[in-house]
Structures are given as C-alpha cells and as structure tokens.
Design an enzyme around this catalytic site. Structure first.
Site, PDB file in Angstrom:
ATOM      1  N   CYS A   1       0.801  -1.220   0.000  1.00 24.66           N
ATOM      2  CA  CYS A   1       0.000   0.000   0.000  1.00 24.66           C
ATOM      3  C   CYS A   1       0.838   1.275   0.000  1.00 24.66           C
ATOM      4  O   CYS A   1       0.281   2.377  -0.109  1.00 24.66           O
ATOM      5  CB  CYS A   1      -0.932   0.010   1.212  1.00 24.66           C
ATOM      6  SG  CYS A   1      -1.945  -1.472   1.307  1.00 24.66           S
TER       7      CYS A   1
ATOM      8  N   HIS B   1      -2.220   8.057   6.123  1.00 27.10           N
ATOM      9  CA  HIS B   1      -2.538   6.769   5.512  1.00 27.10           C
ATOM     10  C   HIS B   1      -4.009   6.484   5.785  1.00 27.10           C
ATOM     11  O   HIS B   1      -4.744   6.086   4.884  1.00 27.10           O
ATOM     12  CB  HIS B   1      -1.625   5.686   6.067  1.00 27.10           C
ATOM     13  CG  HIS B   1      -1.766   4.373   5.369  1.00 27.10           C
ATOM     14  ND1 HIS B   1      -1.502   4.208   4.033  1.00 27.10           N
ATOM     15  CD2 HIS B   1      -2.173   3.148   5.831  1.00 27.10           C
ATOM     16  CE1 HIS B   1      -1.717   2.947   3.681  1.00 27.10           C
ATOM     17  NE2 HIS B   1      -2.133   2.285   4.756  1.00 27.10           N
TER      18      HIS B   1
ATOM     19  N   HIS C   1      -9.616   2.872  -0.459  1.00 29.42           N
ATOM     20  CA  HIS C   1      -8.188   2.607  -0.306  1.00 29.42           C
ATOM     21  C   HIS C   1      -7.642   2.054  -1.618  1.00 29.42           C
ATOM     22  O   HIS C   1      -7.890   0.899  -1.971  1.00 29.42           O
ATOM     23  CB  HIS C   1      -7.983   1.612   0.831  1.00 29.42           C
ATOM     24  CG  HIS C   1      -6.548   1.353   1.164  1.00 29.42           C
ATOM     25  ND1 HIS C   1      -5.499   2.060   0.614  1.00 29.42           N
ATOM     26  CD2 HIS C   1      -5.968   0.453   2.025  1.00 29.42           C
ATOM     27  CE1 HIS C   1      -4.351   1.620   1.094  1.00 29.42           C
ATOM     28  NE2 HIS C   1      -4.618   0.638   1.955  1.00 29.42           N
TER      29      HIS C   1
ATOM     30  N   SER D   1       5.333  39.405 -63.334  1.00 37.05           N
ATOM     31  CA  SER D   1       5.714  40.752 -63.758  1.00 37.05           C
ATOM     32  C   SER D   1       6.563  41.435 -62.670  1.00 37.05           C
ATOM     33  O   SER D   1       7.677  40.998 -62.388  1.00 37.05           O
ATOM     34  CB  SER D   1       4.470  41.565 -64.107  1.00 37.05           C
ATOM     35  OG  SER D   1       4.800  42.790 -64.732  1.00 37.05           O
TER      36      SER D   1
END
Length: 975
Positions: free
Chosen positions: A179, A315, A353, A618
């Site tokens: 994790c 966390h 999570h 020209s």
C-alpha cells in the site's frame, strides 16, 4: 538522519497531474471538485464487474451481500490505435498498462509537455503497483501463453511500456511495497531528480481489482468496513473499502519548472522511507516507533521543523489499529509545541483505499490543497476515536482555508505498506508567481492549432476544448499551449482568432464540421512534405491600408520593410511609400507591392520557411529574384525604381484588362474586334485567366464586348499597358538605368522565370533580362508548372490574392491536384491575419513553423485530451477471420480480406490503406508485430495451430502468400 545540503532549485516540483478514479474523475479539476463536494464514491460492486469476478471463490468465502468497492467504470476502454498497439496485443495487456498509457498522456498534457519533446531524453518512469490479478488470470492453467501474454501480465512492463512508448531513456522501475508502492515510487523519483540522474520524472500509482480472492481474504480478516464506508480516525470506523485508481504525476526540478513557466502544484521538499522491521504485533501490524522514526527522518530530510507542518494527509484507512498507531505517532512527532491541534485527514473516506496507488492519490489531493490554499476535507468523520481524542489532532471535515503562518504552506503525506514498508512525503507550497489570468494578448490575433489521429477524434477534441477556450481569459496562453505544449498529430486544423469567444466558436464549427471565418479546415498532414514554393504577385494586388497591420504586429516584417524602404529611398532620392499612406498612382503601387513582398518574405523566413523554388508575376519577379538570392537588396531596389518610373510614363496610353478567357479565346476575341497587333495577351495567369494589354480605347471596346457576352472583364487599378508594344520605346532607357547590375547564381532556391516559362540561373538576371521581361508575355502558368511538383505547397506572397485561383486551376489541369496553393489575403481581410491563416494552412499540410508567433514561456492551459475508446474484443472477432474459416472450404478472397483487416489493425492503419500486393514488412509489420499476427492466425481455427511463423518473417511474403498458406492449412493441403 542527517539532511544533505541541497540547492532549493533542485527540489522536485509537481507540474502535471493525471488521474483515472472512481466516480468518473479523470482530471485534477474533477478530483478537486469531488473533494469539495464530499459525496462518497464507494458503493456495491456492479453486476458486470461481479460477473467478471465470480466463479473464483470457495463456498465459505461467498459474501452474504455484495462487497463494497470504489471502482473505475470501464477498465477495458482503451484507444489502442493512437498508441500503435494492435487489438490482439491490447486485449492481452493488463488493464493497468492500458490506463497508465492514457493517463500518462493526460498528465503530460496537464504539465504542458508534448510527449515527442521527451523522445530519447533521460526521463524516468516509476510505477507503484501492488496487484497481480491480471497475471493470475493470464497465467492460469489451460490458458495459452505467448510473448504477448507474458508482456501483458508482467509488472515490469507497467513502467517499461511507458518508457518504450515514448522512447524514454531514464530509469524505468515498477515498485511493489504494497500500500506504500506509489509513495515509494515518488520517493525514488525525487532522489533521481535531485542528483541529476533525470530531468523529468513520471510517477505512477496503479491499482485494479479483477479477482475476488484478495477481497475475500481481507473480508475474512475483518479489515473491510462492515457498513461499506471508510471512516478514518472516526469512533465508528472499523475498516476500509478497497478501491481502484490510476494516478500520474509529472515532476521536474523547481528551477527548470520556473524557467519554463510551468504550472507548479507543489514542491516535494523531502521524503523518507523505512520499514517496521519486526513489528511486535506481527507482519501485518503497524510498529509505532518505526512510524515516529519515519516522520523525524522525513522532516530532517526536508529541513523543516515538524512543528511547522500545517496538515497531514494520513494513511488513514479507518482500521482501529492502523488509525490509532498513526495518530499517536503524529502526535508525538508533529503535535509538540503547537498552539492548536494538527489538522489531519484521509482521502480514503471519499475514494476508498487505492492500495498500490493510495500514496500517490494522497500526494495529488494534498498538492491540489496546497495549490488552492484549501485544506481538503475528510467525509464520514463525526467524532475522534477514543484512543486519539486527547491528542493534539483534529480531522478536517469541511474545506477550510489553509492556515496563515507567514511562511510557505507545508504538508505531509503518509503511506504504510501492510508488510511494513513505510514512506512519508513532505510537500511545500510552490513559490509565488506573478499574478496571471488577465488577457495580456491585447486583442491580438493568435493561431491555435488543434490535431488528432483521425477526423472523428479531431471533431471530438474540438468539441471538448471549445468550452475551455471560451472560459479562458487569455487567448495567448491557449495559443502557446496548443503550439508549444502539444504534439501535432496527423489530422490537423487551426483557429486564427483574436478573442477566446471567436476561437471557441471556430472550434464548435470544427466539431460540427461546418465552415467558420476563423477556422482553417482539417487536413491530413503529409508525413514527408514536399517542396515549398513562393509565388509573388504582380500589379493589382495593392490596396489602401495594405501592410498596415503586419507592419505594426510583426517585428521581422517591420525591420525588413524599413531596410528595403531605405534602399529604395537612396535610389529615388526621396522618401517612398510607407504603410498607412494612400496608394494613389501606378508608381506608388509598384513600390508598395515590392516593399510589402520583401517584408512578407522576411517574416516567412523568420517563421522558418525557405522556398526551394520562387516565381513572380511581372513586378513580382523582382522580389522573387531577391528572395532567391540572385539580386542584392540595392540591385533589386534599382530594378524596381527604374522599371516603375518608366512604366508610369505609359499610364496615359492604356492599361490592363483581366478576363476569364483561355489564351486562344483571348486571341480570337481580339481578332474579332479587329484589334490584332493593337491589343496583346500580356499575361497567362491560368487556363481561363488571361490579361490583355494595350491602348485605352481598344481595351475599353473589348471590355464592353466581353461584358455583353456575359464574360468576366475587369480593369486593373492604377494600370499601364505593360508587356505590350506601348513599352518598347522605354527599353533602351531601362537598359541604361540598369547598367552594372550584378546578379549571382542562387543556392538552394531555383528562380523560375515567367519570361522563359521555366528555371533560369540567377546570374542571368542582368539588365538584358529585365529589359526583355518588361515587354515579354508573362508565362505564369508555364513557370508555375515548372516550379511546382505534385507534392509541393505554394504560398502566394502578396498584400491581396490575385494569383491563387489561376494557380489552382493550372495545377489541376497539369495533373497536380494534390499540390496545395495557399492564397494571400482576400478582400477586406487584415493583412497580418491573412498571413497567420497562411501559416496555419502550411501547418495543416505537415509544414509547421520553426518559430511559432506566440511565445512559449507562458503557463499551460488545461486543454482536454480526448480518446476514442472501445472495449477490446478478441482479435479474431475484430478481424472476422474465424467466421471466414468456419466454412470447410473458405473463399480465398474472403480470407484475404479478413487478413487485410487483421494486418490493418496490427499496424494501426485503415484497412483501405493496406495494399495486399506489398510485402508485409513494407506495410509496417515489424518483427514484434509478427508475433501478435501469428498468434491471431493460430487462434482463428484449430487447423491453424501449427501456422509457420517463418511465412510471416520472409521479406518477400505478401498477403497473397499468407492467404494461400492459411487456406491450404484449413482445407488440409500440406505447405
């Protein structure tokens, strides 16, 4: 831990964010709005996903009710053709690989980095991921495993696929620390940036759930929330909800980002990683002393007093043990010496999570909070856990203004792996930049290119960008982003506008496939553009107000104009015409045309356009000769001054008549009026565009006759009877005036003469040439076909278009309809705007400028990236080969057509572009693509299981050979 000495400019800055998150959150803006809104994005697993996951559980693992998760809606959607990946390979790829590719592109776009600018650079890719579900499925017993399967299931390829796709030469690493994986990836990327190993870092966090097994294990262990809600630090929190996420950050050193005027979300001030070691409560349990050490190390690395931290994105999973351990560690290290409780929170309450992606999700949410100066809220929190209630911590439950402290805003982000690998990231507010947002473009016209891989994608891209452009106050920033910070794909269009509203209206027109004055229509750019030619108009392209806007807007134009005007003044002995003055007579018109053409040429060269061929009509031949390098500026000024002064003497004698006649019809019309020898065909400008010259009364008589017949006949303003017998008396004087002219041969640019009707060496453009040129017929169509091959682009150099219509007709009649003619301004169109339209048209042909008009150094605008996704079916369904081979004796033509579709998908091109007579390697079938093609053929029918790969590898093999082999194996013939 001792903090190393670091240059603040070397700290990594987060400059780009991309995401694919539950709830359809696909942009940083969408994520920030969802954080503010605070509605949970978790819910029961949908039936379609449950069906995908069912049949894989033991009976005692079946849940009583559907598990809750936060899932990405369609993990199979992938625009494989944009990446040149065939459907067969895409179907074998881990969904994480597919989504990572798309989100990396989105993050680079958010950062304002064109992917091609990273080609071959030391750009690093770090991916944090902790899911092996796709590998479990792909390598299951009974599944056919090929090299495509192996690359599709490999964790290493999560990072390597990005590095391969964009040709990135820095480290390419997939990290799995459970994790904390994506936070670990960011920690490693930070170090690589700071030591100079890379200049750009792409950091990815990814988590996809395909199988129910791990969810069942977590459910059995009691770590999933019983009510399906993640409640970090809340007294009622009893677990978390699993989630899917793909999130990408792009980082560069702060000094580099500031120099490039990048948007900076936040600075990574420091970080630390450690491990719980032997946690007393077991492998899966937190170890508070290790967490405390982690925090001390991170803030020592950042050089910041922990008491100065304003907020921590924790966390915060919502488990009792995890929340309690994390909260106590924060209180011991960051909670001391504070007047008020430390604000904390966890985005897992909203998004679930994300496991392997969770750390980077937290970083992104916190970086957005720092950028907007708002503390992100944590939903589902009502009261603090009893174990934490007396600690100096508080959970932010509503969006709050970031606390004012008189110093840069500082936040921490924690990520803990369930095996004990921990990371803490320290983020700091980006340095203040000068206020922006107001329209600093001053209403100036800008070019906004827009492109995509197909016309369908282009229309969708235009539709998506229109509201963004409409809401952006600074069109210059939009233009700079589109010009410098985006790659330019094959199908291109452009908007030339002065206001965001006008640009948005043109984009909507592009989306709806209708014209708009500000829109340069879509075109497929040439992969190898052909040569570029400049054609310079003659008399008749002048008008009052010409060159006025370009003179003010374009510095190279202005400088070249002033230099040419000074040379002409030296020859004339007086001040010639300047922009803003009226064009009152023939001589003034001639000077104005020449000066404008030289200034336009200089502007084109500034933009990087150097013609391989030039021709002029020209008077236009004088500017063409100078552009080719045959005449110096002083010599060109001498030719213009002498030529125009002498021709002006003939103004009372006659003039010019433009008609829609062919050369033969013009000669017959002149003869029919009994005017042969009096009137002449002076110029052939196109198959049906002829200019007649001669005395006034006969010319008017011819005009009246043609108008009675319903033909087009128009006199030229400020005209003289050029290229007719009326000028013959002037020729000796012109020769004397140009004595000593010193032309030289040209290098790289060929002068195509309208006197000779083809190329002429520059050194031959002496006095004698200009004497002949004054009397000779203007063979413009001959010179044009000589100068312009079929794959060329022709830019008309003029204040107003007089030649483009005839040029288009001429080239079409010469079997060169694909040659592109880009005309000058139309009537009423501002001159500078017309040049920008020409520039935009050249870009759409595959000829972008070396220097865009709008400066690159402006913060990027978030122009959306649009995908044309579809769920990847099995390759045989895409190619229809199994259906064709179901017949015992399949039709070889049907087999060939099915193989054409299969090869087209393999090489990422339309089926109609595949020539079945060409060898496969010339069609773009590489040695790697051969593997996928072989597997698709073998899987189409059991009789093809032994299809020989050497057939595909042979450089002589074409689709007829493959068709014969496939058909033979199907009906049992030996090969």
């Amino acid at each position: 831990m001792k903090r190393p000495s670091r240059d603040p400019a070397a700290r990594p800055a987060i400059i780009g964010i991309g995401c694919r998150l539950p709830g359809g959150l696909h942009t940083p803006t969408g994520l920030w709005e969802a954080l503010h809104k605070g509605e949970t994005l978790t819910g029961p697993i949908p039936q379609d996903r449950w069906a995908r996951m069912s049949g894989m559980l033991h009976a005692d693992q079946q849940p009583d009710r559907p598990w809750t998760a936060a899932l990405i809606e369609d993990i199979d959607a992938f625009d494989h053709q944009v990446f040149g990946i065939n459907a067969h390979e895409a179907a074998e790829m881990d969904p994480q690989q597919r989504m990572i590719l798309e989100v990396v592109v989105e993050a680079l776009a958010d950062a304002g980095i064109a992917p091609s600018s990273l080609d071959g650079t030391r750009t690093g890719v770090w991916v944090g991921a902790a899911n092996v579900d796709h590998a479990t499925l792909g390598l299951a017993p009974g599944e056919q495993v090929t090299m495509v399967t192996a690359s599709g299931v490999s964790h290493a390829i999560l990072a390597n696929r990005v590095s391969y796709q964009f040709n990135l030469r820095g480290p390419s690493i997939t990290v799995d620390t459970a994790c904390s994986a994506s936070a670990t990836a960011l920690h490693l990327a930070r170090q690589s940036l700071e030591i100079g190993e890379v200049d750009t870092a792409i950091v990815v966090g990814s988590q996809i759930t395909l199988l129910p097994s791990v969810t069942a294990a977590f459910d059995g262990a009691g770590v999933l929330a019983s009510d399906g809600l993640c409640r970090p630090f809340d007294a009622d929190g009893d677990g978390y909800v699993r989630a899917e996420a793909v999130v990408v950050t792009v980082l560069r050193r702060l000094g580099d980002a500031q120099e490039n005027s990048d948007r900076i979300y936040s600075v990574v001030r420091g970080s630390a990683a450690n491990c719980d070691g032997r946690s007393p409560a077991g492998l899966y349990a937190p170890n508070p002393p290790a967490h405390e050490d982690l925090l001390r190390d991170a803030y020592a690395d950042a050089g910041i007093d922990p008491a100065e931290v304003d907020y921590v994105q924790c966390h915060g999973t919502g488990t009792k043990a995890g929340d309690s351990s994390e909260g106590r560690s924060l209180a011991r290290v960051l909670g001391r010496d504070r007047d008020e409780a430390l604000p904390i929170g966890s985005v897992k309450a909203l998004l679930g999570h994300g496991e392997g992606a969770a750390g980077l999700v937290g970083v992104v949410c916190t970086a957005l909070g720092l950028y907007h100066s708002v503390l992100p809220p944590t939903i589902h929190h009502t009261r603090m856990r009893p174990t934490l209630s007396r600690l100096p911590l508080r959970v932010v439950t509503e969006p709050e203004p970031w606390p004012r402290s008189g110093r840069p805003r500082v936040a921490g982000v924690s990520a803990f792996g369930f095996g004990g690998a921990n990371v803490h990231i320290v983020l700091e507010q980006a340095p203040d930049v000068a206020p922006g947002g107001e329209d600093r473009s001053g209403g100036e016209t800008h070019v906004v290119p827009v492109s995509a891989a197909s016309h369908e994608r282009l229309a969708a891209t235009a539709a998506a960008r229109a509201p963004v452009v409409d809401a952006e106050p600074n069109l210059a920033s939009v233009a700079a982003t589109a010009q410098h910070r985006r790659d330019h794909a094959e199908v291109r269009a452009a908007v030339v506008a002065a206001t965001p509203a006008e640009a948005a209206a043109a984009l909507r027109a592009l989306a709806e496939r209708r014209p708009h004055p500000a829109l340069v229509p879509a075109r497929t750019a040439a992969r190898r553009p052909g040569p570029l030619a400049f054609m310079f108009s003659g008399h008749g392209s002048q008008y009052d107000g010409m060159a006025e806007y370009a003179y003010r807007r374009f510095a190279p134009f202005r400088e070249a104009f002033d230099a040419a005007r000074a040379e002409l003044a030296a020859v004339l002995g007086r001040a010639p015409w300047r922009p803003g003055e009226p064009v009152a007579d023939f001589e003034t018109a001639q000077h104005a045309i020449w000066l404008t053409q030289l200034a336009q040429t200089a502007q084109w060269r500034h933009w990087g356009y150097r013609p391989t061929a030039v021709l002029g009509h020209s008077l236009g031949e004088v500017a063409a000769a100078h552009a080719a390098g045959a005449l110096s500026l002083p010599d060109a000024a001498r030719v213009v001054a002498a030529r125009s002064a002498l021709l002006a003497e003939t103004a009372p004698l006659g003039g010019l008549l433009v008609t829609d006649l062919t050369p033969g019809a013009a000669e017959r019309a002149i003869a029919g009026q009994g005017l042969a020898g009096t009137l002449v065909v002076a110029a052939v400008n196109g198959p049906e565009t002829v200019v007649v010259s001669g005395p006034e009364e006969p010319l008017e008589a011819l005009r009246a006759s043609l108008e009675e017949q319903g033909r087009y006949a128009r006199r030229v303003a400020h005209d003289v009877p050029a290229h007719s017998p009326a000028v013959e008396a002037l020729l000796p004087r012109l020769r004397a005036a140009l004595e000593g002219l010193a032309p030289v041969d040209t290098e790289g640019t060929v002068f195509h003469s309208t006197v000779a009707g083809g190329p002429v060496a520059g050194s031959r453009l002496d006095a004698d040439y200009w004497v002949r040129q004054l009397r000779a017929q203007v063979r413009f169509t001959d010179a044009l076909t000589s100068a312009v091959p079929a794959d060329a682009a022709v830019v008309e150099i003029a204040a107003r278009s007089t030649l483009s219509r005839g040029a288009v007709q001429t080239l079409a009649g010469a079997d060169r309809p694909e040659a592109v003619v880009i005309g000058a301004a139309t009537s009423g169109q501002p001159d500078h705007e017309a040049m920008l339209h020409q520039l935009a048209q050249l870009h759409t042909t595959g000829r972008p400028p070396e220097r865009w008009l709008t400066a690159a150094a402006t913060a990027p605008v978030a122009l959306p990236v649009v995908w044309q996704r579809g769920t990847e079916d099995a390759p045989e369904q895409t190619a229809d080969l199994p259906a064709v081979l179901a017949d015992d004796r399949p039709d070889p033509d049907a087999v060939r057509l099915a193989l054409v579709r299969l090869v087209a998908d393999t090489v990422g091109s339309p089926a109609e572009a595949v020539d079945s007579s060409e060898p496969l390697h010339l069609l773009g079938v590489t040695s790697v693509a051969v593997i996928g093609l072989r597997d698709a053929i073998r899987s189409a029918h059991p009789s093809l299981a032994a299809f020989p790969v050497h057939v595909l590898m042979d450089t002589a093999t074409d689709l007829a050979t493959v068709t014969d082999t496939v058909t033979g194996l199907r009906v049992g013939r030996a090969h």
